[in-house]
Scaffold this active site. Structure first.
Site, PDB file in Angstrom:
ATOM      1  CG  HIS A 197      -1.849   1.147   1.333  1.00  0.00           C
ATOM      2  ND1 HIS A 197      -2.447   1.730   0.235  1.00  0.00           N
ATOM      3  CD2 HIS A 197      -2.296   1.852   2.406  1.00  0.00           C
ATOM      4  CE1 HIS A 197      -3.236   2.717   0.634  1.00  0.00           C
ATOM      5  NE2 HIS A 197      -3.141   2.813   1.939  1.00  0.00           N
TER       6      HIS A 197
ATOM      7  N   GLY B  32      -4.770 -11.287   2.667  1.00  0.00           N
ATOM      8  CA  GLY B  32      -3.747 -12.325   2.565  1.00  0.00           C
ATOM      9  C   GLY B  32      -4.301 -13.739   2.561  1.00  0.00           C
TER      10      GLY B  32
END
Length: 330
Positions: free
Chosen positions: A107, A133
């Site tokens: 990010h 994830g």
């Protein structure tokens, strides 16, 4: 149109003979580290929480502290939450990075808003899976992959893009498609999506609709089912078929109500507010507010979370969900 890369467009060559250090074995770290390992990449993990350390060791990953991992790795992947990344970078990564090494993010927040400023002699890139994830791991094991974003902030070695594609391939991203973007575009669109639709807009709309039915005298259970519980059915249809495809799969009554009343709910006043929210993200106002909130010990965050936890929709929803054990299997 954005350039999209697939498996045939990438190789693992840029990761051969390199060591990847994953800092943070949490939401993204767990899935990415295991996928890297299964792709034949040498992986080290840094984590502080004892339970997460045990989880990493249980699946055979080598675990060390952040200083140790940063020293040994030449590709450092910072996968902790945004608000702690800057301090981790300053204390553990910056003193241990060498020329020509790479710093990878999932990010762009801390790079885009200047909280982390790497030296010029390292590659800085982002590989951002468009899913949590657990899904990254699940799809990888199925032989599929979660689409990802690729952005290059610094290309000191001239090989940052090849490294990013290799990393994306190793975690399964090129199976789903890797879209080329920038740190700015990923950060601002990600924050806007979270605030306007995915989290902020959706939760506020659900709660407001629930309150409207309660104020009109309807039963809480009915309000919960109609304004919250059934939302998953619609989201699943949109996820799979798009908005028009969803409309073709609900009743004509629902579709007519969608097309005639939806624009009244999201009217020009709401659209103006959306533009204001985006402007706050673009100017850095939101980032400054969030950084200061963390520095002050999160007083507003804590108060707002507590208020949300005690709203009547949470009590009603919990009671109904507890009566539906099959939800846990979804």
């Amino acid at each position: 149109m954005a350039r999209i890369y697939y498996d045939q467009d990438a190789t693992l060559d840029a990761l051969r003979d390199r060591t990847v250090g994953v800092i943070g074995y949490g939401i993204q770290g767990e899935g990415q580290a295991q996928n890297l390992r299964d792709s034949g990449v040498k992986v080290l993990v840094a984590e502080k929480a004892e339970a997460r350390i045990a989880a990493a060791k249980e699946v055979g990953l080598e675990v060390g502290d952040a200083d140790e991992v940063a020293k040994k790795a030449d590709v450092i992947v910072l996968l902790t939450q945004d608000h702690v990344q800057a301090s981790i970078y300053r204390e553990h990564i910056a003193p241990n990075m060498g020329n020509g090494e790479a710093l990878v993010f999932a990010h762009g927040f801390n790079i885009h808003y200047g909280q982390i400023q790497p030296p010029p002699e390292v590659d800085v890139l982002m590989v951002a899976p468009k899913g949590p994830g657990a899904l990254v791991r699940e799809q990888f094991l199925r032989g599929a992959g979660v689409p990802a974003l690729l952005a290059i902030h610094q290309d000191f070695t001239g090989g940052a893009k090849e490294l990013g594609l290799a990393y994306a391939k190793a975690i399964g991203g090129t199976r789903g498609g890797v879209i080329e973007t920038t740190f700015r575009e990923e950060t601002e669109t990600d924050l806007f999506g979270e605030q306007s639709v995915l989290c902020g807009g959706a939760s506020a709309l659900i709660t407001a609709a629930y309150d409207t039915l309660i104020e009109a005298g309807y039963q809480p259970e009915m309000a919960y089912f109609e304004c919250c519980h059934e939302l998953k059915l619609i989201c699943d249809l949109i996820f799979k078929h798009g908005i028009s495809g969803m409309r073709r799969r609900v009743s004509d009554t629902a579709e007519y109500g969608d097309m005639t009343r939806g624009p009244r709910v999201i009217d020009e006043h709401v659209r103006a507010t959306l533009r204001e929210v985006l402007a706050e993200i673009q100017s850095g106002e939101f980032a400054r507010q969030w950084i200061l909130e963390n520095q002050a010990g999160r007083p507003v965050y804590t108060r707002l979370r507590a208020a949300g936890d005690t709203h009547d929709i949470e009590r009603v929803g919990k009671e109904l969900r507890d009566s539906m054990p099959w939800l846990q299997e979804l």
